[in-house]
Scaffold this active site. Structure first.
Site, PDB file in Angstrom:
ATOM      1  N   GLU A  49       1.330   0.986   3.411  1.00  0.00           N
ATOM      2  CA  GLU A  49       1.482   2.437   3.466  1.00  0.00           C
ATOM      3  C   GLU A  49       2.652   2.909   2.603  1.00  0.00           C
ATOM      4  O   GLU A  49       3.453   2.097   2.115  1.00  0.00           O
ATOM      5  CB  GLU A  49       1.656   2.867   4.935  1.00  0.00           C
ATOM      6  CG  GLU A  49       0.406   2.552   5.752  1.00  0.00           C
ATOM      7  CD  GLU A  49       0.489   2.990   7.204  1.00  0.00           C
ATOM      8  OE1 GLU A  49       1.573   3.427   7.657  1.00  0.00           O
ATOM      9  OE2 GLU A  49      -0.549   2.891   7.890  1.00  0.00           O
ATOM     10  N   GLU A  60      -8.397  -4.015   2.891  1.00  0.00           N
ATOM     11  CA  GLU A  60      -9.546  -4.522   2.128  1.00  0.00           C
ATOM     12  C   GLU A  60      -9.307  -4.389   0.626  1.00  0.00           C
ATOM     13  O   GLU A  60      -9.597  -5.306  -0.147  1.00  0.00           O
ATOM     14  CB  GLU A  60     -10.812  -3.732   2.502  1.00  0.00           C
ATOM     15  CG  GLU A  60     -11.237  -3.878   3.951  1.00  0.00           C
ATOM     16  CD  GLU A  60     -10.626  -2.819   4.858  1.00  0.00           C
ATOM     17  OE1 GLU A  60      -9.460  -2.427   4.642  1.00  0.00           O
ATOM     18  OE2 GLU A  60     -11.325  -2.394   5.796  1.00  0.00           O
ATOM     19  N   CYS A  91     -13.386   1.492   5.372  1.00  0.00           N
ATOM     20  CA  CYS A  91     -13.584   2.924   5.178  1.00  0.00           C
ATOM     21  C   CYS A  91     -14.529   3.133   3.984  1.00  0.00           C
ATOM     22  O   CYS A  91     -14.849   2.185   3.247  1.00  0.00           O
ATOM     23  CB  CYS A  91     -12.240   3.628   4.933  1.00  0.00           C
ATOM     24  SG  CYS A  91     -11.493   3.257   3.327  1.00  0.00           S
ATOM     25  N   CYS A  94     -13.223   1.880   0.654  1.00  0.00           N
ATOM     26  CA  CYS A  94     -13.183   0.404   0.555  1.00  0.00           C
ATOM     27  C   CYS A  94     -14.587  -0.191   0.457  1.00  0.00           C
ATOM     28  O   CYS A  94     -14.776  -1.222  -0.189  1.00  0.00           O
ATOM     29  CB  CYS A  94     -12.410  -0.188   1.728  1.00  0.00           C
ATOM     30  SG  CYS A  94     -10.631   0.021   1.544  1.00  0.00           S
TER      31      CYS A  94
HETATM   32  N1  THU Z   1      -6.763   0.910   7.187  1.00  0.00           N
HETATM   33  C1  THU Z   1      -7.099  -0.238   6.559  1.00  0.00           C
HETATM   34  O1  THU Z   1      -6.237  -0.920   5.993  1.00  0.00           O
HETATM   35  N2  THU Z   1      -8.391  -0.619   6.569  1.00  0.00           N
HETATM   36  C2  THU Z   1      -9.391   0.040   7.222  1.00  0.00           C
HETATM   37  O2  THU Z   1     -10.544  -0.392   7.186  1.00  0.00           O
HETATM   38  C3  THU Z   1      -9.102   1.259   7.963  1.00  0.00           C
HETATM   39  C4  THU Z   1      -7.725   1.786   7.832  1.00  0.00           C
HETATM   40  C5  THU Z   1      -5.360   1.310   7.214  1.00  0.00           C
HETATM   41  C6  THU Z   1      -5.003   2.489   6.355  1.00  0.00           C
HETATM   42  C7  THU Z   1      -3.737   2.984   7.043  1.00  0.00           C
HETATM   43  O3  THU Z   1      -2.638   2.250   6.546  1.00  0.00           O
HETATM   44  C8  THU Z   1      -3.950   2.621   8.488  1.00  0.00           C
HETATM   45  O4  THU Z   1      -4.980   1.661   8.527  1.00  0.00           O
HETATM   46  C9  THU Z   1      -4.324   3.800   9.369  1.00  0.00           C
HETATM   47  O5  THU Z   1      -5.404   4.505   8.842  1.00  0.00           O
END
Ligand code: THU
Length: 137
Positions: A49, A60, A91, A94
């Site tokens: 983040e 991913e 998501c 991804c």
């Molecule tokens: N996130 C992922 O890394 N992969 C996913 O499949 C869903 C969401 C992360 C993005 C963000 O850093 C946190 O989860 C909350 O959305």
């Protein structure tokens, strides 16, 4: 012994382990991803983040970037691990990133910290997807 473990166990263990490295100070939602290439290599990634919210990276995408940087291009399966009662699947963004590196069916697994909870194919999650073949038309 590593060589005796099932490939899926290795994927789960790797995704769970890399999740510990997630940089998620804002959402506090740590995610780990691990994938196998068609050549049998394993790559991992975690979410990264950023204080500028839109600049974050999903686990991913980070695993796919590691794969590409190593010179690989074909994903066989990918597992996402998060501490959540609703299994986490990639998501939309991804799914498209994974789709770029498909060569045949890709298995997608969602796991919590204990075990794999769901299994889908990429095609079922992202049917009729846009790809390089459209650009060649
Ligand atoms: N996130 C992922 O890394 N992969 C996913 O499949 C869903 C969401 C992360 C993005 C963000 O850093 C946190 O989860 C909350 O959305």
């Amino acid at each position: 012994m590593t060589e005796n473990r099932l490939p899926l166990d290795a994927l789960f263990d790797a995704a769970k382990k890399v999740r510990d490295h997630a940089h998620a100070p804002y959402s506090k939602f740590r995610v780990g991803a691990a994938l196998h290439t068609n050549t049998g290599r394993l790559f991992t990634g975690c979410n990264v983040e950023n204080a500028a919210a839109g600049s974050g990276l999903c686990a991913e995408a980070s695993a796919v970037a590691a794969m590409v940087a190593a010179g690989e291009r074909q994903i066989r399966d990918i597992l996402i691990c998060a501490d959540c009662i609703h299994p986490v699947l990639p998501c939309g963004n991804c799914l498209q990133i994974i789709r770029e590196f498909t060569h045949g069916p890709v298995q997608v697994y969602g796991a919590d910290l204990v075990s794999i909870k769901v299994h889908h194919t990429l095609d079922s999650l992202l049917p009729h997807s846009f790809g390089a073949h459209h650009l060649a038309d």
